[in-house]
Design a protein around this motif. Structure first.
Motif, PDB file in Angstrom:
ATOM      1  N   ALA A 115       0.838  -1.208   0.000  1.00  0.00           N
ATOM      2  CA  ALA A 115       0.000   0.000   0.000  1.00  0.00           C
ATOM      3  C   ALA A 115       0.867   1.250   0.000  1.00  0.00           C
ATOM      4  N   ASP A 116       0.362   2.280  -0.663  1.00  0.00           N
ATOM      5  CA  ASP A 116       0.977   3.607  -0.639  1.00  0.00           C
ATOM      6  C   ASP A 116      -0.167   4.608  -0.528  1.00  0.00           C
ATOM      7  N   ILE A 117      -0.315   5.189   0.668  1.00  0.00           N
ATOM      8  CA  ILE A 117      -1.439   6.102   0.899  1.00  0.00           C
ATOM      9  C   ILE A 117      -0.973   7.554   0.956  1.00  0.00           C
ATOM     10  N   GLU A 118       0.246   7.811   0.465  1.00  0.00           N
ATOM     11  CA  GLU A 118       0.754   9.185   0.439  1.00  0.00           C
ATOM     12  C   GLU A 118       1.038   9.673  -0.968  1.00  0.00           C
ATOM     13  N   LYS A 119       1.730   8.865  -1.774  1.00  0.00           N
ATOM     14  CA  LYS A 119       2.180   9.358  -3.082  1.00  0.00           C
ATOM     15  C   LYS A 119       1.411   8.722  -4.238  1.00  0.00           C
ATOM     16  N   GLU A 120       1.466   7.402  -4.367  1.00  0.00           N
ATOM     17  CA  GLU A 120       0.802   6.751  -5.496  1.00  0.00           C
ATOM     18  C   GLU A 120      -0.675   6.488  -5.228  1.00  0.00           C
ATOM     19  N   LEU A 121      -1.055   6.418  -3.964  1.00  0.00           N
ATOM     20  CA  LEU A 121      -2.453   6.270  -3.555  1.00  0.00           C
ATOM     21  C   LEU A 121      -3.081   4.991  -4.114  1.00  0.00           C
ATOM     22  N   TYR A 122      -2.608   3.858  -3.626  1.00  0.00           N
ATOM     23  CA  TYR A 122      -3.183   2.577  -4.018  1.00  0.00           C
ATOM     24  C   TYR A 122      -3.047   1.584  -2.877  1.00  0.00           C
ATOM     25  N   ILE A 123      -3.854   0.536  -2.958  1.00  0.00           N
ATOM     26  CA  ILE A 123      -3.747  -0.620  -2.061  1.00  0.00           C
ATOM     27  C   ILE A 123      -3.787  -1.868  -2.931  1.00  0.00           C
ATOM     28  N   TRP A 156       0.832  13.189  -0.172  1.00  0.00           N
ATOM     29  CA  TRP A 156       2.117  13.831   0.122  1.00  0.00           C
ATOM     30  C   TRP A 156       2.122  15.302  -0.246  1.00  0.00           C
ATOM     31  N   ASP A 157       1.518  15.664  -1.383  1.00  0.00           N
ATOM     32  CA  ASP A 157       1.550  17.060  -1.827  1.00  0.00           C
ATOM     33  C   ASP A 157       0.681  17.963  -0.955  1.00  0.00           C
ATOM     34  N   ARG A 158      -0.090  17.383   0.000  1.00  0.00           N
ATOM     35  CA  ARG A 158      -0.905  18.182   0.905  1.00  0.00           C
ATOM     36  C   ARG A 158      -0.339  18.184   2.323  1.00  0.00           C
ATOM     37  N   GLN A 159       0.847  17.607   2.487  1.00  0.00           N
ATOM     38  CA  GLN A 159       1.472  17.576   3.796  1.00  0.00           C
ATOM     39  C   GLN A 159       2.437  18.746   3.972  1.00  0.00           C
ATOM     40  N   PHE A 160       2.594  19.175   5.218  1.00  0.00           N
ATOM     41  CA  PHE A 160       3.415  20.341   5.548  1.00  0.00           C
ATOM     42  C   PHE A 160       4.835  20.202   5.010  1.00  0.00           C
ATOM     43  N   ASN A 161       5.437  19.048   5.218  1.00  0.00           N
ATOM     44  CA  ASN A 161       6.844  18.891   4.857  1.00  0.00           C
ATOM     45  C   ASN A 161       7.097  18.732   3.357  1.00  0.00           C
ATOM     46  N   SER A 162       6.023  18.616   2.563  1.00  0.00           N
ATOM     47  CA  SER A 162       6.205  18.529   1.115  1.00  0.00           C
ATOM     48  C   SER A 162       6.363  19.905   0.479  1.00  0.00           C
ATOM     49  N   LYS A 163       6.056  20.950   1.216  1.00  0.00           N
ATOM     50  CA  LYS A 163       6.041  22.285   0.644  1.00  0.00           C
ATOM     51  C   LYS A 163       7.435  22.911   0.641  1.00  0.00           C
ATOM     52  N   LYS A 164       7.582  23.915  -0.213  1.00  0.00           N
ATOM     53  CA  LYS A 164       8.848  24.634  -0.278  1.00  0.00           C
ATOM     54  C   LYS A 164       9.145  25.305   1.054  1.00  0.00           C
ATOM     55  N   LEU A 165      10.425  25.530   1.311  1.00  0.00           N
ATOM     56  CA  LEU A 165      10.842  26.134   2.572  1.00  0.00           C
ATOM     57  C   LEU A 165      10.149  27.472   2.785  1.00  0.00           C
ATOM     58  N   SER A 166      10.036  28.270   1.741  1.00  0.00           N
ATOM     59  CA  SER A 166       9.415  29.588   1.875  1.00  0.00           C
ATOM     60  C   SER A 166       7.944  29.467   2.268  1.00  0.00           C
ATOM     61  N   GLN A 167       7.244  28.457   1.731  1.00  0.00           N
ATOM     62  CA  GLN A 167       5.834  28.275   2.066  1.00  0.00           C
ATOM     63  C   GLN A 167       5.673  27.815   3.510  1.00  0.00           C
ATOM     64  N   ARG A 168       6.528  26.899   3.955  1.00  0.00           N
ATOM     65  CA  ARG A 168       6.459  26.436   5.336  1.00  0.00           C
ATOM     66  C   ARG A 168       6.772  27.564   6.303  1.00  0.00           C
ATOM     67  N   ALA A 169       7.808  28.343   5.975  1.00  0.00           N
ATOM     68  CA  ALA A 169       8.187  29.453   6.852  1.00  0.00           C
ATOM     69  C   ALA A 169       7.073  30.488   6.941  1.00  0.00           C
ATOM     70  N   MET A 170       6.425  30.767   5.816  1.00  0.00           N
ATOM     71  CA  MET A 170       5.354  31.762   5.819  1.00  0.00           C
ATOM     72  C   MET A 170       4.154  31.272   6.613  1.00  0.00           C
TER      73      MET A 170
END
Length: 419
Positions: A115-123, A156-170
């Motif tokens: 299973a991959d429930i973060e990036k490929e989204l399949y079971i 994954w693209d909706r998680q905090f740590n996936s974002k650019k440094l500038s977006q997280r800092a802001m």
């Protein structure tokens, strides 16, 4: 009761605007925000709208926005794990039921092979009684159901740590930033409603039975001279008066077409051990939207500098931790300020908002400033610090902050209730 209401409104506004800054900029970056909370501890009110749960919690010691990816995600579907799948019309997984599967009659119970429930989204897995490996696509807004509680997955693209440094800092910086914005708005509203003091050497409102009123001075009198000394601005007027406590002075004023000489004796007021003269008169005010905006900016800047100066005195030992106040001290101060009127209460709220913004920007673990410090190190290193190590630092920092809160609160209790 009025104090309780005032305290709740002020506290709620400060925390709401702070967390709103985090929330808005996190959403702008595409981060899934699981919860928007005012207060800490047990929930006393909760409702869900779209993908975010909004809660009010019991303890008035802060708030938070829980962003996906800041903590470990909810369920890790490892090989051998049995999960119930509820598919939508497109044969895409909409719900993954972890336990109590008998409550959902249309589930497909699958033994997970991969299973991959973060990036490929399949079971991939085997249905009960089947030998053929099946692949199920997971919807981006699919939910886990555990003990009847639904929690949306976070690609994954909706998680905090996936974002650019500038977006997280802001997203982190926006919380304290909104406290300064709130203070500016409140000061500007005060300036718009109450008027903005001007530097004109003109008498504003006079206190009843004050020296000025008793001497025959009137609101609107324009002061030209005091004891022969030219007066060009309000600061000149107050400076001369303060230098003559309990001494008769002669004020030359223009009233309409007349020029009058009026004798007045400033009464004595003790300010931190120094005696100054006052005559019981306010500065003139001007009501103007532009002046109000300027007043908002000036007051926000003034109190920001003042609070930083006080912090510097704390660091250099010019005053000790005993001088700090926690929620109890703030409550008692709010009680005093509330008795002075709505404008004083608004001003007090604005000052507290600036204070909250500055405190959160301090580079200490568990505070927004501490997280921004880690982002700065990440920018210099070119890669993030190990999340477990950073999490441990923040955990220790949070524990120390809670200890400080307990000490400060105990000092407040002793100061206000045990003396």
């Amino acid at each position: 009761m009025n104090t309780v209401i005032a305290f709740i409104i002020i506290f709620g506004a400060l925390v709401f605007f702070h967390e709103l800054g985090h929330f808005v900029f996190a959403k702008r970056a595409g981060i899934l925000c699981r919860e928007f909370a005012i207060g800490m501890g047990p929930k006393i009110l909760a409702f869900k709208r779209n993908e975010t749960q909004y809660t009010i919690r019991l303890l008035p010691i802060g708030g938070y926005v829980r962003m996906a990816g800041e903590d470990p995600e909810m369920v890790d579907l490892k090989p051998g794990f049995r999960v119930g799948l509820l598919l939508n019309q497109d044969e895409t997984v909409q719900k993954m039921v972890v336990n109590n599967k008998d409550r959902y009659p249309n589930l497909r119970v699958v033994e997970v092979a991969e299973a991959d429930i973060e990036k490929e989204l399949y079971i991939k897995g085997y249905e009960e009684g089947e030998d053929q490996l099946q692949t199920y696509k997971i919807a981006r807004d699919a939910v886990f159901v555990e003990d009847g509680v639904e929690s949306q997955i976070a690609p994954w693209d909706r998680q905090f740590n996936s974002k650019k440094l500038s977006q997280r800092a802001m997203a982190i910086f926006a919380g304290p930033m909104m406290n300064f914005v709130l203070a500016f708005i409140v000061f500007a509203v005060i300036g718009l409603l109450q008027g903005v003091p001007t530097q004109e050497p003109e008498l504003g409102e006079l206190l009843d039975n004050g020296p000025a009123a008793q001497a025959g001075l009137l609101e609107g009198d324009r002061v030209q001279q005091i004891d022969g000394q030219e007066i060009d601005a309000w600061n000149d007027l107050t400076s001369v008066i303060q230098q003559h406590p309990n001494e008769e002075i002669t004020m030359t004023v223009v009233r309409g077409e007349e020029t009058l000489s009026i004798n007045v004796t400033p009464e004595v007021q003790d300010i931190e051990g120094a005696e100054i003269g006052i005559i019981g008169v306010y500065s003139p005010i001007e009501k103007s939207p532009l002046k109000a905006l300027s007043f908002g900016a000036e007051q926000t800047y003034f109190w920001t500098v003042t609070i930083f100066d006080l912090l510097g005195q704390l660091v250099t030992g010019q005053f000790t931790i005993d001088a700090l106040s926690g929620p109890v001290g703030i409550y008692k101060s709010t009680e005093v300020v509330a008795q002075s009127g709505i404008y004083y209460l608004m001003r007090w709220g604005a000052i507290l908002s600036i204070n909250l913004g500055i405190m959160n920007l301090l580079p200490l673990p568990a505070l927004d400033g501490g997280r921004l410090l880690f982002f700065g190190v990440e920018a210099l290193r070119g890669k993030p610090i190990d999340r477990q190590k950073e999490g441990m630092v923040h955990f220790v920092g949070f524990a120390l902050l809670m200890l400080l809160m307990i000490v400060v609160t105990w000092n407040d209790i002793q100061r206000f209730f045990l003396q």
